[in-house]
Design a protein around this motif. Sequence first.
Motif, PDB file in Angstrom:
ATOM      1  N   TYR A 178       0.878  -1.234  -0.007  1.00 13.78           N
ATOM      2  CA  TYR A 178      -0.002   0.216  -0.154  1.00 13.78           C
ATOM      3  C   TYR A 178       0.921   1.048   0.069  1.00 13.78           C
ATOM      4  CZ  TYR A 178      -3.444   3.561   1.468  1.00 13.78           C
ATOM      5  OH  TYR A 178      -4.317   4.398   1.593  1.00 13.78           O
ATOM      6  N   LEU A 179       1.979   1.155   0.914  1.00 17.02           N
ATOM      7  CA  LEU A 179       2.808   2.469   0.831  1.00 17.02           C
ATOM      8  C   LEU A 179       3.429   2.597  -0.315  1.00 17.02           C
ATOM      9  CD1 LEU A 179       4.472   1.924   4.690  1.00 17.02           C
ATOM     10  CD2 LEU A 179       2.418   3.578   3.792  1.00 17.02           C
ATOM     11  N   GLN A 181       2.327   1.799  -3.335  1.00 13.69           N
ATOM     12  CA  GLN A 181       1.551   2.103  -4.295  1.00 13.69           C
ATOM     13  C   GLN A 181       1.250   3.839  -4.187  1.00 13.69           C
ATOM     14  OE1 GLN A 181       0.171   0.285  -6.779  1.00 13.69           O
ATOM     15  NE2 GLN A 181      -0.011   2.290  -7.562  1.00 13.69           N
ATOM     16  N   LYS A 182       1.563   4.307  -2.900  1.00 11.43           N
ATOM     17  CA  LYS A 182       1.167   5.495  -2.573  1.00 11.43           C
ATOM     18  C   LYS A 182       2.416   6.435  -3.121  1.00 11.43           C
ATOM     19  CE  LYS A 182      -2.782   6.100  -0.834  1.00 11.43           C
ATOM     20  NZ  LYS A 182      -4.099   7.043  -1.426  1.00 11.43           N
ATOM     21  N   PHE A 183       3.574   5.747  -2.751  1.00 12.25           N
ATOM     22  CA  PHE A 183       4.913   6.360  -3.455  1.00 12.25           C
ATOM     23  C   PHE A 183       4.778   6.455  -4.882  1.00 12.25           C
ATOM     24  CE2 PHE A 183       9.429   5.371  -3.879  1.00 12.25           C
ATOM     25  CZ  PHE A 183      10.149   6.596  -3.425  1.00 12.25           C
ATOM     26  N   ASP A 185       2.018   6.701  -6.757  1.00  8.57           N
ATOM     27  CA  ASP A 185       0.888   7.575  -7.135  1.00  8.57           C
ATOM     28  C   ASP A 185       1.260   8.875  -7.031  1.00  8.57           C
ATOM     29  OD1 ASP A 185      -1.118   5.427  -7.366  1.00  8.57           O
ATOM     30  OD2 ASP A 185      -1.917   5.718  -5.473  1.00  8.57           O
ATOM     31  N   ALA A 186       2.142   9.285  -5.954  1.00  9.64           N
ATOM     32  CA  ALA A 186       2.647  10.588  -5.745  1.00  9.64           C
ATOM     33  C   ALA A 186       3.598  11.080  -6.794  1.00  9.64           C
ATOM     34  CB  ALA A 186       3.308  10.783  -4.283  1.00  9.64           C
ATOM     35  N   GLN A 189       1.529  12.035  -9.732  1.00  7.97           N
ATOM     36  CA  GLN A 189       0.749  13.137  -9.624  1.00  7.97           C
ATOM     37  C   GLN A 189       1.395  14.557  -9.575  1.00  7.97           C
ATOM     38  OE1 GLN A 189      -1.062  13.140  -5.680  1.00  7.97           O
ATOM     39  NE2 GLN A 189      -1.592  15.377  -5.918  1.00  7.97           N
ATOM     40  N   ARG A 195       2.860   6.316 -15.087  1.00  6.24           N
ATOM     41  CA  ARG A 195       2.895   5.315 -14.094  1.00  6.24           C
ATOM     42  C   ARG A 195       3.350   4.036 -14.393  1.00  6.24           C
ATOM     43  NH1 ARG A 195      -0.381   5.022  -9.995  1.00  6.24           N
ATOM     44  NH2 ARG A 195      -1.557   6.971 -10.803  1.00  6.24           N
ATOM     45  N   THR A 199       6.144   2.870 -11.701  1.00 10.62           N
ATOM     46  CA  THR A 199       6.125   1.335 -11.056  1.00 10.62           C
ATOM     47  C   THR A 199       7.269   0.438 -11.424  1.00 10.62           C
ATOM     48  OG1 THR A 199       3.562   1.325 -11.515  1.00 10.62           O
ATOM     49  CG2 THR A 199       4.502  -0.753 -11.023  1.00 10.62           C
TER      50      THR A 199
END
Length: 276
Positions: A178-179, A181-183, A185-186, A189, A195, A199
């Motif tokens: 989860y962390l 994935q947030k890494f 996403d940021a 963004q 992406r 990834t």
Amino acid sequence: MNIGFIGTGNMGTILIESFMNGNAVKQEQLFITNRTLEKAYNIQKRYPNIHVMPTNEEVVKHATIVFICTKPLHMPDVLKQLRPHLTDHHCIVSITSPISVQQLESLVPCSVARVIPSITNRALAGSTLITVSERCTEADRTTIEHLFRSISRPIYIDEPITRIASDLASCGPAFFSYLIQKFIDAAVQQTPITREQATTLATHMIIGLGALLEQQLYTLPTLQEKVCVKGGITGAGIEVLEKEVGDLFVHIFQKTHEKFYEETEKVRQQIDNIRD
């Protein structure tokens, strides 16, 4: 020795696949079933020599070590159902944390153990957490350890640290996925990176980090020291982490323990009702 699986959901399937991949057992030694038999037959499509049994009782008739891979609240009823069919030659292995080995012993007349696996076992990596009862024979203990040594690093734990050990070894992959994935996403963004690129880079980074630790080239603290040059860019990022992470993981562990105690209480009530 034949191995049984009652329950072929996510973790039951992962264990079967891991044992196959790790050459821990032969297909012919596995006897499996599930409430929805279609799930068991789907496994048999990939491993055609695995035996699919129509009922839980049939699994116990053919297998000596039987893994119970059901949800915690279903397990007492499953064990009650199996109890008349169990002998001294059987060993029941639970993979769920809210039921202690002492409670398992109170429900069945045979040897018992609890093994908490991790999704990392699918890659023949990570840990498995083992707790054995006083009734567990040395032969059963040796067999269980052998099975899990082929797919992981078995670690024996005592009852009081069951939940936190499970958080670290078993829930940890989900927390850090989860962390990460947030890494990613940021990064997408805040910058022009795609992406797919983000990834790929993050995935290779986490794999490389694991290799550094596995080869014992660095510890977690010394790794940070090597990357985090004083006054540099990484150091500026670490400052943000120090300010914003705070008690995040303290709160995670508080929440998982709260849920754990809720489930253990519900299981205890079920077991009391069965005894009555």
